[in-house]
Enzyme design. Structure first.
Site, PDB file in Angstrom:
ATOM      1  CB  CYS A 175     114.436  42.463 -47.944  1.00 11.01           C
ATOM      2  SG  CYS A 175     115.638  43.815 -48.010  1.00 11.01           S
ATOM      3  CG  HIS A 187     114.330  34.160 -57.036  1.00 10.30           C
ATOM      4  ND1 HIS A 187     113.905  35.033 -56.081  1.00 10.30           N
ATOM      5  CD2 HIS A 187     115.574  33.767 -56.669  1.00 10.30           C
ATOM      6  CE1 HIS A 187     114.870  35.182 -55.170  1.00 10.30           C
ATOM      7  NE2 HIS A 187     115.893  34.418 -55.510  1.00 10.30           N
ATOM      8  CD  GLU A 238     113.335  40.063 -55.096  1.00 16.69           C
ATOM      9  OE1 GLU A 238     114.405  39.636 -54.633  1.00 16.69           O
ATOM     10  OE2 GLU A 238     113.246  41.123 -55.746  1.00 16.69           O
ATOM     11  CB  SER A 293     121.995  31.815 -52.920  1.00 15.44           C
ATOM     12  OG  SER A 293     122.413  33.151 -53.019  1.00 15.44           O
ATOM     13  CB  SER A 294     119.118  34.433 -57.308  1.00 17.16           C
ATOM     14  OG  SER A 294     119.268  35.341 -58.334  1.00 17.16           O
ATOM     15  CG  ASN A 295     123.016  36.964 -53.507  1.00 14.96           C
ATOM     16  OD1 ASN A 295     124.162  37.005 -53.096  1.00 14.96           O
ATOM     17  ND2 ASN A 295     122.024  36.483 -52.775  1.00 14.96           N
TER      18      ASN A 295
HETATM   19  S1  SF4 Z   1     120.064  41.221 -51.251  1.00 14.92           S
HETATM   20 FE1  SF4 Z   1     117.848  40.997 -50.967  1.00 14.92          FE
HETATM   21  S2  SF4 Z   1     117.618  40.757 -48.763  1.00 14.92           S
HETATM   22 FE2  SF4 Z   1     119.656  41.643 -49.096  1.00 14.92          FE
HETATM   23  S3  SF4 Z   1     119.348  43.880 -48.922  1.00 14.92           S
HETATM   24 FE3  SF4 Z   1     119.191  43.309 -51.100  1.00 14.92          FE
HETATM   25  S4  SF4 Z   1     116.995  43.024 -51.416  1.00 14.92           S
HETATM   26 FE4  SF4 Z   1     117.339  42.933 -49.225  1.00 14.92          FE
END
Ligand code: SF4
Length: 336
Positions: free
Chosen positions: A113, A141, A143, A239-241
């Site tokens: 990203c 993670h 990332e 998925s962390s988020n």
């Molecule tokens: S959540 Fe991750 S993949 Fe989505 S826009 Fe943000 S940085 Fe990029």
């Protein structure tokens, strides 16, 4: 209005109409849309199989759909045969992986990203300016592993306020922090405050530069939890988020569950519930939200509405190898 398809449940009065409220924005962010499009277009253009290092995004449905189209997911480049098109995932990779691919002359398409790449660039810039780096993020993670391997010089992972006190560094050392993108401004605020309180020569990016999608989804989840008796987050456990969205609901005192799709929905969760809030992590497609609504509608009639929220319009351009292609079929934006 959805109508129930099955008979009465032990826990819910099927005569009661349930309110289902959807968060906005929810689900796919621009980085995920781009990463999925990259794999799809790479298969179309270069033929199957296309190898992908790491899950392209952390969602098991998305990964399976791409597998069905001809993607092969591997954890290590050593699992990729010579000469095969290889995609790096949205989370980014350490430089050692880039070098290995170059050494093997693998045809690589980088789906990192652009907002993750921006963190790499920030880190390198601070390193060049003579600052030791602190990365605020979660150990293990993908990332974080990528970012730690993208900078020169020492970098220390900080996962909590407690970690700040434990850092074995002089208080006047020139330092700079960077952050994992799936942490919001709210998540990092306490750690940054603790860093500022301890270290006298600390720099860091403007907090508003942390990923817009993470912040918007967390703000929307908070607004949603305020009006919900139950919060459902659609997303995979990896998925962390998505996990963070569930934690937000829980912190606000609302029973909150992270599920992959409607088949995971437990009717018992509806006992005593009048309003169900549904949101989705940045890697979860909206069709999975639909499957949760359908699962609830089998138990009781539902009336679906959506909270007002930020309208996201950001799109990222494709990597050079795939430019001049029509927009991908996966590009779905969340209705606001
Ligand atoms: S959540 Fe991750 S993949 Fe989505 S826009 Fe943000 S940085 Fe990029």
């Amino acid at each position: 209005m959805y109508q129930p398809e099955s008979g009465p449940s032990d826990t819910v009065d099927v005569g009661t109409k349930l309110r289902v409220i959807l968060a906005a924005p929810r689900g796919f962010c621009a980085g995920v849309v781009r990463a999925i499009s990259i794999v799809e277009q790479a298969i179309e253009r270069f033929g199957a199989p296309v190898y992908v290092r790491h899950e392209i995004v952390h969602n098991k449905h998305v990964v399976q759909q791409l597998r069905d189209k001809g993607a092969i997911f591997v954890d290590h480049l050593s699992d990729v045969p010579d000469g095969v098109t290889t995609v790096f995932s949205a989370h980014g990779v350490p430089r050692s992986v880039v070098s290995e691919a170059k050494h093997r002359e693998l045809p690589v398409i980088d789906a990192t990203c652009p907002l993750v790449t921006k963190v790499h660039v920030q880190g390198r810039r601070y390193g060049k300016a003579g600052r030791e780096l602190l990365l605020i993020g979660h150990r293990g993670h993908a990332e974080v592993e990528g970012t730690m391997g993208q900078v020169d010089g020492p970098i220390h992972l900080v996962q909590s306020v407690e970690d700040v006190a434990a850092l074995d560094l002089p208080n006047d050392l020139p330092l700079a922090y960077i952050t994992q993108t799936t942490l919001s401004v709210d998540d990092t605020r306490g750690i940054i405050a603790a860093l500022r309180a301890r270290f006298t020569d600390l720099k860091g990016p403007d907090v508003s530069e942390i990923c817009y999608a993470t912040q918007n989804r967390q703000t929307a989840a908070r607004d949603l939890a305020e009006v919900s008796d139950l919060l459902i987050v659609v997303g995979s456990a990896t998925s962390s988020n998505s996990s963070r969205l569930r934690e937000i609901g829980e912190e606000m005192g609302v029973p909150s569950y992270l599920i992959d799709d409607g088949s995971d929905f437990d009717p018992a969760w509806l006992a005593g519930v009048g309003t169900v809030g549904i949101t989705a992590g940045a890697s979860a497609p909206d069709e999975l939200v639909d499957s949760v609504i359908a699962a609830i509608a089998k138990i009781a009639p539902v009336e679906v509405s959506q909270l007002d929220g930020v309208v996201e319009t950001l799109e990222f351009s494709m990597p050079p190898q795939l430019r001049n292609r029509a927009a991908s079929s996966v590009h779905r934006s969340t209705p606001a």
